[in-house]
Design an enzyme around this catalytic site. Sequence first.
Site, mmCIF file in Angstrom:
data_model
loop_
_atom_site.group_PDB
_atom_site.id
_atom_site.type_symbol
_atom_site.label_atom_id
_atom_site.label_comp_id
_atom_site.label_asym_id
_atom_site.label_seq_id
_atom_site.Cartn_x
_atom_site.Cartn_y
_atom_site.Cartn_z
ATOM 1 N N ASP A 184 12.966 49.588 13.591
ATOM 2 C CA ASP A 184 11.329 48.789 14.012
ATOM 3 C C ASP A 184 11.489 47.726 13.163
ATOM 4 O OD1 ASP A 184 11.505 49.314 17.072
ATOM 5 O OD2 ASP A 184 10.437 51.347 16.141
ATOM 6 N N GLU A 185 11.727 47.628 11.368
ATOM 7 C CA GLU A 185 11.855 46.870 10.737
ATOM 8 C C GLU A 185 11.148 45.383 11.077
ATOM 9 O OE1 GLU A 185 14.842 48.696 10.994
ATOM 10 O OE2 GLU A 185 14.607 49.195 9.291
ATOM 11 N N GLY A 186 12.507 44.453 11.571
ATOM 12 C CA GLY A 186 11.596 44.042 12.700
ATOM 13 C C GLY A 186 13.658 42.840 12.417
ATOM 14 N N LYS A 187 14.374 43.290 12.814
ATOM 15 C CA LYS A 187 15.800 43.075 13.006
ATOM 16 C C LYS A 187 16.224 42.651 13.601
ATOM 17 C CE LYS A 187 17.178 47.433 14.110
ATOM 18 N NZ LYS A 187 16.059 47.778 13.587
ATOM 19 N N ASN A 228 18.851 52.682 23.371
ATOM 20 C CA ASN A 228 17.525 53.552 22.443
ATOM 21 C C ASN A 228 16.628 51.857 21.715
ATOM 22 O OD1 ASN A 228 19.817 53.452 20.733
ATOM 23 N ND2 ASN A 228 19.792 55.140 20.331
ATOM 24 N N GLY A 234 14.928 48.628 20.718
ATOM 25 C CA GLY A 234 13.944 47.680 21.121
ATOM 26 C C GLY A 234 13.514 46.552 20.157
ATOM 27 N N HIS A 235 14.133 45.165 20.420
ATOM 28 C CA HIS A 235 14.094 44.235 19.399
ATOM 29 C C HIS A 235 13.069 42.951 19.965
ATOM 30 C CE1 HIS A 235 18.209 45.596 16.919
ATOM 31 N NE2 HIS A 235 16.913 46.645 17.392
ATOM 32 N N THR A 236 11.891 42.732 19.584
ATOM 33 C CA THR A 236 10.692 42.133 19.768
ATOM 34 C C THR A 236 11.329 40.456 19.367
ATOM 35 O OG1 THR A 236 10.471 43.530 20.093
ATOM 36 C CG2 THR A 236 8.702 41.772 19.910
ATOM 37 N N THR A 266 15.325 59.506 22.292
ATOM 38 C CA THR A 266 14.349 58.189 23.631
ATOM 39 C C THR A 266 14.841 58.105 24.741
ATOM 40 O OG1 THR A 266 15.999 56.653 23.011
ATOM 41 C CG2 THR A 266 14.726 56.437 21.691
ATOM 42 N N GLN A 315 18.631 50.892 15.611
ATOM 43 C CA GLN A 315 18.654 51.607 14.560
ATOM 44 C C GLN A 315 18.234 51.246 13.366
ATOM 45 O OE1 GLN A 315 21.099 52.722 17.407
ATOM 46 N NE2 GLN A 315 18.865 52.547 18.476
ATOM 47 N N LEU A 372 4.673 41.834 6.118
ATOM 48 C CA LEU A 372 3.408 41.601 4.137
ATOM 49 C C LEU A 372 2.126 41.418 5.296
ATOM 50 C CD1 LEU A 372 3.776 42.020 1.178
ATOM 51 C CD2 LEU A 372 4.088 39.755 1.377
ATOM 52 N N ASP A 373 1.450 41.166 5.782
ATOM 53 C CA ASP A 373 0.091 40.537 5.889
ATOM 54 C C ASP A 373 -0.363 41.662 6.737
ATOM 55 O OD1 ASP A 373 2.445 40.281 8.273
ATOM 56 O OD2 ASP A 373 1.020 40.542 9.703
ATOM 57 N N GLY A 427 4.032 37.694 10.029
ATOM 58 C CA GLY A 427 3.442 37.561 11.167
ATOM 59 C C GLY A 427 5.083 37.619 12.411
HETATM 60 P P1 GDP Z 1 13.270 45.765 15.335
HETATM 61 O O1 GDP Z 1 13.579 47.626 16.198
HETATM 62 O O2 GDP Z 1 13.591 46.456 14.039
HETATM 63 O O3 GDP Z 1 14.176 44.731 15.600
HETATM 64 O O4 GDP Z 1 11.697 46.022 15.618
HETATM 65 P P2 GDP Z 1 11.297 45.689 16.455
HETATM 66 O O5 GDP Z 1 10.561 44.361 17.550
HETATM 67 O O6 GDP Z 1 10.594 47.264 16.957
HETATM 68 O O7 GDP Z 1 9.341 46.384 16.025
HETATM 69 C C1 GDP Z 1 8.514 45.421 15.190
HETATM 70 C C2 GDP Z 1 7.600 44.860 15.599
HETATM 71 O O8 GDP Z 1 6.797 44.051 14.395
HETATM 72 C C3 GDP Z 1 7.819 43.922 16.336
HETATM 73 O O9 GDP Z 1 6.594 43.659 17.185
HETATM 74 C C4 GDP Z 1 7.788 42.318 15.964
HETATM 75 O O10 GDP Z 1 7.158 41.409 16.791
HETATM 76 C C5 GDP Z 1 6.856 42.146 14.888
HETATM 77 N N1 GDP Z 1 6.782 41.802 13.801
HETATM 78 C C6 GDP Z 1 8.456 41.036 12.845
HETATM 79 N N2 GDP Z 1 8.273 40.921 11.659
HETATM 80 C C7 GDP Z 1 6.734 40.285 11.515
HETATM 81 C C8 GDP Z 1 5.676 40.106 10.448
HETATM 82 O O11 GDP Z 1 6.154 39.840 9.587
HETATM 83 N N3 GDP Z 1 3.880 40.730 10.811
HETATM 84 C C9 GDP Z 1 4.573 41.325 11.942
HETATM 85 N N4 GDP Z 1 2.602 41.145 11.763
HETATM 86 N N5 GDP Z 1 4.688 41.346 12.995
HETATM 87 C C10 GDP Z 1 6.231 41.452 12.925
HETATM 88 P P1 IMO Z 2 15.610 49.656 17.244
HETATM 89 O O1 IMO Z 2 16.630 48.718 17.229
HETATM 90 C C1 IMO Z 2 13.251 52.706 15.541
HETATM 91 C C2 IMO Z 2 15.113 57.587 16.906
HETATM 92 C C3 IMO Z 2 13.934 58.026 17.684
HETATM 93 C C4 IMO Z 2 14.651 59.307 17.925
HETATM 94 C C5 IMO Z 2 15.788 59.327 16.825
HETATM 95 C C6 IMO Z 2 17.152 59.769 17.997
HETATM 96 O O2 IMO Z 2 14.403 48.929 17.696
HETATM 97 O O3 IMO Z 2 15.197 49.738 15.229
HETATM 98 P P2 IMO Z 2 18.102 58.355 19.969
HETATM 99 O O4 IMO Z 2 17.535 58.592 21.569
HETATM 100 O O5 IMO Z 2 18.705 57.720 19.609
HETATM 101 O O6 IMO Z 2 18.921 59.959 20.356
HETATM 102 O O7 IMO Z 2 16.796 58.994 19.099
HETATM 103 O O8 IMO Z 2 15.963 58.090 16.713
HETATM 104 N N1 IMO Z 2 15.157 55.989 17.423
HETATM 105 C C7 IMO Z 2 14.921 54.949 16.701
HETATM 106 N N2 IMO Z 2 13.584 54.780 16.368
HETATM 107 N N3 IMO Z 2 13.672 52.061 16.197
HETATM 108 C C8 IMO Z 2 14.928 52.428 17.196
HETATM 109 O O9 IMO Z 2 15.745 50.977 17.716
HETATM 110 C C9 IMO Z 2 15.267 53.731 17.217
HETATM 111 N N4 IMO Z 2 16.497 54.293 18.641
HETATM 112 C C10 IMO Z 2 16.097 55.466 18.052
HETATM 113 O O10 IMO Z 2 12.826 58.084 18.070
HETATM 114 O O11 IMO Z 2 13.681 59.835 15.798
HETATM 115 MG MG MG Z 3 12.423 48.544 17.155
#
Ligand code: GDP
Ligand code: IMO
Ligand code: MG
Length: 424
Positions: free
Chosen positions: A13-16, A38, A40-42, A128, A224, A332-333, A415
């Site tokens: 969930d870094e923002g990939k 598993n 979830g990319h936004t 998940t 992940q 960073l925001d 943002g």
């Molecule tokens: P991913 O799984 O690495 O693609 O990341 P996620 O989408 O699960 O989670 C990242 C969340 O942070 C999402 O809700 C994005 O819309 C949001 N996001 C990404 N970059 C930024 C940023 O620079 N600032 C803020 N405030 N939100 C961000």
């Molecule tokens: P993205 O691509 C954050 C975590 C689960 C659990 C562990 C194992 O959005 O960054 P699994 O269902 O894969 O067997 O669960 O990994 N996990 C994640 N955490 N972001 C994800 O994907 C994840 N995919 C799995 O919460 O701790």
């Molecule tokens: Mg995610």
Amino acid sequence: MPATVVLGTQWGDEGKGKLTDILAGEMDMVVRYQGGHNAGHTLVVGERTFAVRLVPSGILHPEVRNVIGNGVVVDPTILLGELATLEAQGIATDNLVVSGNAHLILPYHREMDVLFERHLGKAKLGTTKGGIGPAYADKALRVGLRVQDLLDPKIFREKLEVVLANKAAILAKVYNRLAPTADEICDLYLGEIAPALEPRIVDSVNLVHEALEAGQDVMFEGAQATFLDLDHGTYPFVTSSNPVAGGVCAGAGIGPRHVDRVIGVTKAYLTRVGSGPFPTELFDEVGDGLIDRGHEFGTNTGRRRRAGWFDLVMLRHAVRLNSLTDIFVTKLDILSPLETIKVCVAYDVDGTRVEHMPYHQSDLHKAVPVYEELPGWGTDIGDARTLAELPAAARDYVLFLGERAGVAVSYVGVGPERLQTVAL
Ligand code: GDP
Ligand code: IMO
Ligand code: MG
């Protein structure tokens, strides 16, 4: 050999998704190489938000081919649902194909994921619950069914009946559960799913190589992250695939010499969802603030994420493991209101200063962060588009992370919106 990898350097969930969507505008192809739904990319474009799980984050660009690679585990019901949602949002999806060698998630995988977690009790991983681990386990056991098996009903049923006999025995004898029957699974997978998926099933390895040979730009999108990697993450609190850059080679079928750029996506602080060690975790109002301002709740599961200070020991290890060429510092925001910001630069393990990631699980559990403190900037940065437009303290913070980890910073997120990105 213009191949770029985008991957997570932390616990996901870094923002990939955001970076993949931004860079996809310059790409010909985006390939997912591991994981499944598993992820979830936004993607945020203007007022609109799109959430993808199995579909690569290049999908908003109609001219980009989006490929689900052989290393992914595919729950076809989820995939078809995701495609229908995107189409209902006005997004064309005919540019999405699936590798015939990707493994299928079947109903018993989902069930076993849930039951096994329950069986683990307090030692549960916090998965998940989508059947990811059980599907990869069957792949390693060599009893998995693949996407290509959907093309041959006789073979599909034959393979299914062999493995289902074993699954049904485990479900009945260990968990006192009734397994779905072969007929039920065949009705769904062969009757409904196969006709819908068939036009998208391809030889993805050949497709990727044809693109590379034609000099096209191909991006590999990680799901992940480095510290959820089955081999290099905080085992056993990891996922069942290899998100590290090396995973691209197996999960998409290319050699390492094709890759010329590996971008690590790294949140300006740290989050994790599910169980496992987290040395810099915060249990106070600062942590609560990061979670609230950062909306740190799982995209798929809605679970509240855990939050803490940035960890340079982890980033340095991620640089090594992935040969990172550069990083994208996101969110960073979210740090803007803080007066001072701590960064973990080393661990104290039993009185010894440790600068690298401890290989031993017990050491990591005992690790006490050694912090350096940097000044905050106390002002909104959401409108910054250049490095010069960032307050000096914000600039210094990201450059500090890059310098101390020995990696260039290429982008900073200010943002969620696509344009809320500073390119250095
Ligand atoms: P991913 O799984 O690495 O693609 O990341 P996620 O989408 O699960 O989670 C990242 C969340 O942070 C999402 O809700 C994005 O819309 C949001 N996001 C990404 N970059 C930024 C940023 O620079 N600032 C803020 N405030 N939100 C961000
Ligand atoms: P993205 O691509 C954050 C975590 C689960 C659990 C562990 C194992 O959005 O960054 P699994 O269902 O894969 O067997 O669960 O990994 N996990 C994640 N955490 N972001 C994800 O994907 C994840 N995919 C799995 O919460 O701790
Ligand atoms: Mg995610």
